[in-house]
Design a protein around this motif. Sequence first.
Motif, PDB file in Angstrom:
ATOM      1  N   ALA A 161      17.816 128.099 -27.059  1.00 60.53           N
ATOM      2  CA  ALA A 161      17.901 126.794 -27.719  1.00 60.53           C
ATOM      3  C   ALA A 161      18.370 126.962 -29.163  1.00 60.53           C
ATOM      4  O   ALA A 161      19.097 126.126 -29.682  1.00 60.53           O
ATOM      5  CB  ALA A 161      16.548 126.100 -27.676  1.00 60.53           C
ATOM      6  N   GLY A 162      17.948 128.048 -29.809  1.00 57.11           N
ATOM      7  CA  GLY A 162      18.398 128.304 -31.179  1.00 57.11           C
ATOM      8  C   GLY A 162      19.900 128.499 -31.238  1.00 57.11           C
ATOM      9  O   GLY A 162      20.545 128.151 -32.212  1.00 57.11           O
ATOM     10  N   LYS A 163      20.486 129.061 -30.181  1.00 54.38           N
ATOM     11  CA  LYS A 163      21.937 129.286 -30.160  1.00 54.38           C
ATOM     12  C   LYS A 163      22.693 127.981 -29.938  1.00 54.38           C
ATOM     13  O   LYS A 163      23.661 127.692 -30.608  1.00 54.38           O
ATOM     14  CB  LYS A 163      22.290 130.279 -29.049  1.00 54.38           C
ATOM     15  CG  LYS A 163      21.910 131.699 -29.400  1.00 54.38           C
ATOM     16  CD  LYS A 163      22.750 132.707 -28.620  1.00 54.38           C
ATOM     17  CE  LYS A 163      22.378 134.124 -28.970  1.00 54.38           C
ATOM     18  NZ  LYS A 163      21.149 134.576 -28.303  1.00 54.38           N
ATOM     19  N   VAL A 164      22.232 127.197 -28.982  1.00 50.09           N
ATOM     20  CA  VAL A 164      22.987 125.986 -28.663  1.00 50.09           C
ATOM     21  C   VAL A 164      22.520 124.785 -29.472  1.00 50.09           C
ATOM     22  O   VAL A 164      23.198 123.781 -29.532  1.00 50.09           O
ATOM     23  CB  VAL A 164      22.922 125.633 -27.162  1.00 50.09           C
ATOM     24  CG1 VAL A 164      23.504 126.740 -26.331  1.00 50.09           C
ATOM     25  CG2 VAL A 164      21.504 125.305 -26.721  1.00 50.09           C
ATOM     26  N   GLY A 165      21.331 124.911 -30.115  1.00 50.81           N
ATOM     27  CA  GLY A 165      20.830 123.821 -30.940  1.00 50.81           C
ATOM     28  C   GLY A 165      20.137 122.742 -30.139  1.00 50.81           C
ATOM     29  O   GLY A 165      19.542 121.830 -30.690  1.00 50.81           O
ATOM     30  N   LEU A 166      20.185 122.807 -28.847  1.00 48.78           N
ATOM     31  CA  LEU A 166      19.577 121.786 -27.998  1.00 48.78           C
ATOM     32  C   LEU A 166      18.977 122.450 -26.774  1.00 48.78           C
ATOM     33  O   LEU A 166      19.382 123.527 -26.381  1.00 48.78           O
ATOM     34  CB  LEU A 166      20.644 120.794 -27.487  1.00 48.78           C
ATOM     35  CG  LEU A 166      21.186 119.791 -28.473  1.00 48.78           C
ATOM     36  CD1 LEU A 166      22.333 119.037 -27.812  1.00 48.78           C
ATOM     37  CD2 LEU A 166      20.089 118.808 -28.883  1.00 48.78           C
TER      38      LEU A 166
END
Length: 239
Positions: A19-24
């Motif tokens: 989630a930290g990579k894609v932001g969602l």
Amino acid sequence: MAEQWQDVLDHAVAVAQKAGKVGLLENPDYFIPLVLFIGEESVAAGEPCDLTDEPTWIIDPIDGTTNFFPLAFLLIMGVVYSCLEDKMFVARRGKGAFCNGKQLRVSDQKDIHCSIVATEFGSNRDGGAVEKIFSSLRKVVCLPVHGVRGAGSAAINLCLVASGCVEAYYEIGVHVWDVAAGALMVTEAGGVLMDVEGGALDMMSRRILAANNRHIAEQIVGQIQAFTPQRDDAPPQQQ
Ligand SMILES: O=P(O)(O)O[C@H]1[C@H](O)[C@@H](O)[C@H](O)[C@@H](O)[C@@H]1O
Ligand SMILES: [Mg+2]
Ligand SMILES: [Mg+2]
């Protein structure tokens, strides 16, 4: 049983990293294999915010509304991912708190005058509340403390206490999903949690004080002008 929880924690860490990579969150189903669910967005959409004895995920997909991803498996495990710094904070009840695998320990500072205190102004713009927030901050600064900080995220502020980077953090107006994961981080790193008026912490009260030790916490309690926001588990308001 212990291994079952370790698998769940490993899974939560992997999801937080992703989630930290894609932001969602790409797939919120990750979080509902076996448990109840309280999330900032689900409560905003009208879902209940009831804390029971059943295993419950408490999730704030983005805290500080910029870069952070905290989630908690209440009182059993907590995960906070600070994706800008690539710091993965993980706590498990009775097994300690860690950042990128390194065990965390709160500061051993006992002198409030040498202490750094974190807080936030929050999002309440009611005049009376703002007045009390400023007045409390003024009194804390003038104890005097060594310094004041604010990371912009309740979850990260709690991780700063757990890491020994600040001695204390307090805020009125936070929600259970802002603090559940970080609160476990603090106690597993040897710190204390309480209400801003000094009683036992009530996770649904929207008030929190975390500190490296009780002595520091109690001196901050003496400076806070408390107020009482509507509880997270309050029944929906009648129209
Ligand atoms: O960014 P969110 O998830 O809304 O959480 C923040 C909250 O909204 C603010 O009121 C608080 O001051 C922050 O500490 C929370 O992290
Ligand atoms: Mg939040
Ligand atoms: Mg949020």
